[in-house]
Enzyme design. Structure first.
Site, PDB file in Angstrom:
ATOM      1  N   ALA A 174       3.315  -1.244   4.865  1.00  0.00           N
ATOM      2  CA  ALA A 174       2.612  -0.072   5.391  1.00  0.00           C
ATOM      3  C   ALA A 174       3.617   1.070   5.445  1.00  0.00           C
ATOM      4  CB  ALA A 174       2.069  -0.372   6.784  1.00  0.00           C
TER       5      ALA A 174
ATOM      6  N   ILE B 283       7.668  -2.377   7.091  1.00  0.00           N
ATOM      7  CA  ILE B 283       7.658  -0.921   7.156  1.00  0.00           C
ATOM      8  C   ILE B 283       8.219  -0.340   5.861  1.00  0.00           C
ATOM      9  CG2 ILE B 283       8.296   1.095   8.536  1.00  0.00           C
ATOM     10  CD1 ILE B 283       6.721  -1.097  10.083  1.00  0.00           C
ATOM     11  N   LYS B 284       7.358   0.420   5.184  1.00  0.00           N
ATOM     12  CA  LYS B 284       7.764   1.011   3.902  1.00  0.00           C
ATOM     13  C   LYS B 284       8.340   2.401   4.177  1.00  0.00           C
ATOM     14  CE  LYS B 284       5.734   0.987  -0.705  1.00  0.00           C
ATOM     15  NZ  LYS B 284       4.447   0.978  -1.408  1.00  0.00           N
ATOM     16  N   ILE B 285       9.575   2.605   3.727  1.00  0.00           N
ATOM     17  CA  ILE B 285      10.335   3.811   4.074  1.00  0.00           C
ATOM     18  C   ILE B 285      10.859   4.473   2.807  1.00  0.00           C
ATOM     19  CG2 ILE B 285      12.427   4.601   5.309  1.00  0.00           C
ATOM     20  CD1 ILE B 285      11.541   3.042   7.528  1.00  0.00           C
TER      21      ILE B 285
ATOM     22  N   THR C  79       0.878  -1.173   0.000  1.00  0.00           N
ATOM     23  CA  THR C  79       0.000   0.000   0.000  1.00  0.00           C
ATOM     24  C   THR C  79       0.913   1.220   0.000  1.00  0.00           C
ATOM     25  OG1 THR C  79      -0.029   0.166   2.417  1.00  0.00           O
ATOM     26  CG2 THR C  79      -1.729  -1.206   1.411  1.00  0.00           C
TER      27      THR C  79
END
Ligand code: E4P
Length: 215
Positions: A60, A86-88, A27
């Site tokens: 996310a 964890i999307k960074i 997402t």
């Protein structure tokens, strides 16, 4: 090759899951906004709902752009569900955050990758996934698929464990090109995945088999 779906739409995630080929979900804030998901509590609940539908990793994305803010958000997201990744974003503070989180055993997906140099740094920092955006490069007359090829060579040269998660997929040919090159994962809209199913000779052949059976 793993298949992720690139959406926050629950119906589409369920449809891909029902097909039996889904390995995860990605997402981003734009996809969440498209589904009208607003406010921290609703956003967190939506991620939980997605994790309950699929068995694999669910990316996310943080919205902070400083190290402390990213880590604070990452800890809340990681505690939400074991499937959360964890999307960074690919910025200097993001690289520091990826290094810190990988040291804590928290999975990360380094997003907004548009060059092989960025992918190399993300792998050095210990990212679980990198997300090179194929379609957005094609949109500006650059070659997104070439970028996937370059990253594959670089990662294989040094045995980096970071998985290439080809993103910003626009059509089924992008998926097939990624498969030829050896991308570890593609994340795609449902339509491009379903387009892989189709061939006119399959439909003609099936109609003939059924007609012959009924004779
Ligand atoms: C990646 O994880 C992004 O969510 C996504 O693939 C971006 O795709 P777009 O260029 O179609 O917005």
């Amino acid at each position: 090759m793993k298949f992720f779906i690139d959406t926050a739409n629950v119906e589409q995630i369920k449809e891909a899951q029902d097909l039996g080929i889904l390995d995860g979900v990605t997402t981003n804030p734009s996809l969440m906004a498209k589904e009208g998901i607003k406010g921290e509590e609703n956003i967190l609940n939506h991620y939980k709902t997605i994790c309950e539908i699929v068995e694999g990793d669910v990316s996310a994305e943080v919205i902070s752009t400083d190290f402390n803010g990213m880590i604070k958000e990452a800890e809340v997201l990681a505690n939400l569900h074991e499937q959360i990744v964890i999307k960074i974003p690919m910025i200097a503070e993001g690289i520091k955050a990826i290094k810190y989180l990988s040291g804590k055993g928290i999975k990360t997906n380094c997003t907004l990758i548009f060059s092989s140099g960025q992918a190399l740094l993300a792998a050095k920092a210990g990212a679980t996934y990198v997300s090179p955006f194929i379609g957005r490069l094609d949109d500006i007359s650059s070659d997104g698929i070439n970028l996937i090829e370059d990253i594959r060579v670089i990662y294989d040269n040094y045995g980096f464990q970071t998985e290439i998660l080809a993103a910003s997929i626009r059509n089924p040919i992008h998926i097939l090109d990624c498969a030829r090159i050896g991308a570890d994962v593609i994340t795609s809209p449902l339509d491009s995945i379903k387009a892989l199913l189709k061939h006119p000779l399959t439909d003609i052949g099936l109609a003939k088999f059924l007609a012959d059976h009924n004779k």
